[in-house]
Design a protein around this motif. Sequence first.
Motif, PDB file in Angstrom:
ATOM      1  N   PRO A   4       2.134  -3.860  -3.038  1.00 13.32           N
ATOM      2  CA  PRO A   4       0.896  -4.542  -2.667  1.00 13.32           C
ATOM      3  C   PRO A   4      -0.287  -4.259  -3.618  1.00 13.32           C
ATOM      4  N   VAL A   5      -1.139  -5.265  -3.704  1.00 13.55           N
ATOM      5  CA  VAL A   5      -2.114  -5.349  -4.784  1.00 13.55           C
ATOM      6  C   VAL A   5      -3.073  -4.173  -4.971  1.00 13.55           C
ATOM      7  N   CYS A   6      -3.876  -3.842  -3.961  1.00 13.74           N
ATOM      8  CA  CYS A   6      -5.027  -2.973  -4.211  1.00 13.74           C
ATOM      9  C   CYS A   6      -4.641  -1.559  -4.612  1.00 13.74           C
ATOM     10  N   THR A   7      -3.450  -1.156  -4.275  1.00 10.04           N
ATOM     11  CA  THR A   7      -3.073   0.207  -4.618  1.00 10.04           C
ATOM     12  C   THR A   7      -1.919   0.212  -5.605  1.00 10.04           C
ATOM     13  N   MET A  62       0.849  -1.187   0.000  1.00  9.15           N
ATOM     14  CA  MET A  62       0.000   0.000   0.000  1.00  9.15           C
ATOM     15  C   MET A  62       0.879   1.230   0.000  1.00  9.15           C
ATOM     16  N   ARG A  95      -0.620 -10.021 -11.973  1.00 12.43           N
ATOM     17  CA  ARG A  95      -1.487  -8.831 -11.948  1.00 12.43           C
ATOM     18  C   ARG A  95      -2.315  -8.695 -13.221  1.00 12.43           C
ATOM     19  N   LYS A  96      -2.192  -9.668 -14.110  1.00 13.28           N
ATOM     20  CA  LYS A  96      -2.943  -9.656 -15.381  1.00 13.28           C
ATOM     21  C   LYS A  96      -2.713  -8.347 -16.134  1.00 13.28           C
ATOM     22  N   GLY A 145      -1.884   7.697 -10.055  1.00 15.40           N
ATOM     23  CA  GLY A 145      -3.180   7.477 -10.686  1.00 15.40           C
ATOM     24  C   GLY A 145      -3.077   7.667 -12.194  1.00 15.40           C
ATOM     25  N   SER A 172      -1.649  -2.198 -11.873  1.00 19.94           N
ATOM     26  CA  SER A 172      -2.955  -2.879 -11.906  1.00 19.94           C
ATOM     27  C   SER A 172      -4.039  -1.889 -12.298  1.00 19.94           C
ATOM     28  N   LEU A 173      -3.916  -0.681 -11.788  1.00 17.71           N
ATOM     29  CA  LEU A 173      -4.889   0.363 -12.134  1.00 17.71           C
ATOM     30  C   LEU A 173      -4.820   0.666 -13.629  1.00 17.71           C
ATOM     31  N   ALA A 202      -3.889  -1.273 -15.978  1.00 18.34           N
ATOM     32  CA  ALA A 202      -4.460  -2.395 -16.736  1.00 18.34           C
ATOM     33  C   ALA A 202      -5.972  -2.226 -16.847  1.00 18.34           C
ATOM     34  N   MET A 203      -6.595  -1.693 -15.774  1.00 18.44           N
ATOM     35  CA  MET A 203      -8.041  -1.453 -15.792  1.00 18.44           C
ATOM     36  C   MET A 203      -8.405  -0.270 -16.691  1.00 18.44           C
ATOM     37  N   VAL A 204      -7.522   0.697 -16.777  1.00 16.97           N
ATOM     38  CA  VAL A 204      -7.813   1.927 -17.527  1.00 16.97           C
ATOM     39  C   VAL A 204      -7.380   1.802 -19.001  1.00 16.97           C
TER      40      VAL A 204
END
Lengths: 188, 206
Positions: free
Chosen positions: A71-74, A1, A112-113, A168, A78-79, A81-83
């Motif tokens: 760490p994963v959620c932050t 995090m 983390r794909k 971000g 990974s973000l 990859a979603m965007v």
Amino acid sequence: MWKLENKGAVRKSSKRSSKTNKITKTVDSVLGPGKLAPNFSLNSTPDQKVSLNDFRGQPVILAFYPADWSPVCTDQLSLYAMVMPEFKKFNAELLAISVDNIWSHLAFVKDRKLNFPVLADFEPKGGVSRKYGAYKEKIGESARALFVIDNKGIIRWSHLSPDGINPGADGILSALENLNKAQATEKS
Amino acid sequence: MSGTTTVARKRTKGKTLLEPTSKEPAGKYEAPRLAVPVTPERDHIEGALKAALTLVEYGDYQCPYCGAAYPEVKKVQKELGSELRFVFRNFPLTNIHEHAMNAAETAEAASAQGKFWPMHDFLYEHQATLGDPSVALAYAKKLGLDGQKFEREIAQHLYQKRIKDDFMGGVRSGVNGTPTFYVNGVRHDGDAIAKALIESLNQTKK
């Protein structure tokens, strides 16, 4: 995090202010808008190299980051990859770069794909990060620096995050929008 | 554009270049701001609608850090009482959390029947059960909701667009992971604990 990382960074800077100045120097040296983005060729897999010039003709986002496995959620990547579908609306390619070796990257990408190339700035260590002014000598990691490069290879936006702060995706999207507007003005 | 130098357009030889107008002084950093204003018509708001302090959370029901932040937010609400309104927006990280979208849809389906906050709380209090939709359904029935409508709306993904809109609004606001909090519209870069959030909220009063 990153919030924990951030806490560590704050503690560090309050104890060792002279060293913080060194890091600040790196902040000033990140390549700014208007400059030609230095070309590079780095491995994305053990037998595959990716060059910046391969993407001439489309916008490229470069995301330098300190290390795999935060760490994963932050996690910044990974973000992204979603965007990715939003970046693709601008026909933009994203290249992530850290000094981790290719085997770490491969495991990280799978876990983390991640749906974009993750490049190893491994030998000479940090060589490309240095060219972009995005290398922290003392720590031996890339800084968290972002660049948006236009279709002619010119840097149009760059950003360096404070220690431990995950930037971000908003800055990248605004820069891509501005790039679109600028290109529309150029054509008319 | 978070924490960057001020950018202005400059025309050079027929080209529009983005150039920094000033160098950012060392240590000066401006956190990103909420791109989508809080609106009572659309947002889930807990507390007085016109409270002076607003805490917005972008959260993912399956995220363990959000789970850890959930009781912290409760403490903040208890401490600040009617001074505070708390807003929850969806930010499901579906690439790493397989049940996050379904959980968000579950809360939205409860919201359609006026029970957003009880379901929101229930989901965070039962994070380990997220893979089993029958648990939330049983709770929905206990709340007196129309179970058939509730199940149907989730299965039809009726609220997925709203959830995705929340997500993109978050991205444009500089959400950089979950949970991300905004204190009166400014991203809270400190820890997601009650003490830090309360300090941050109280500072906006000064």
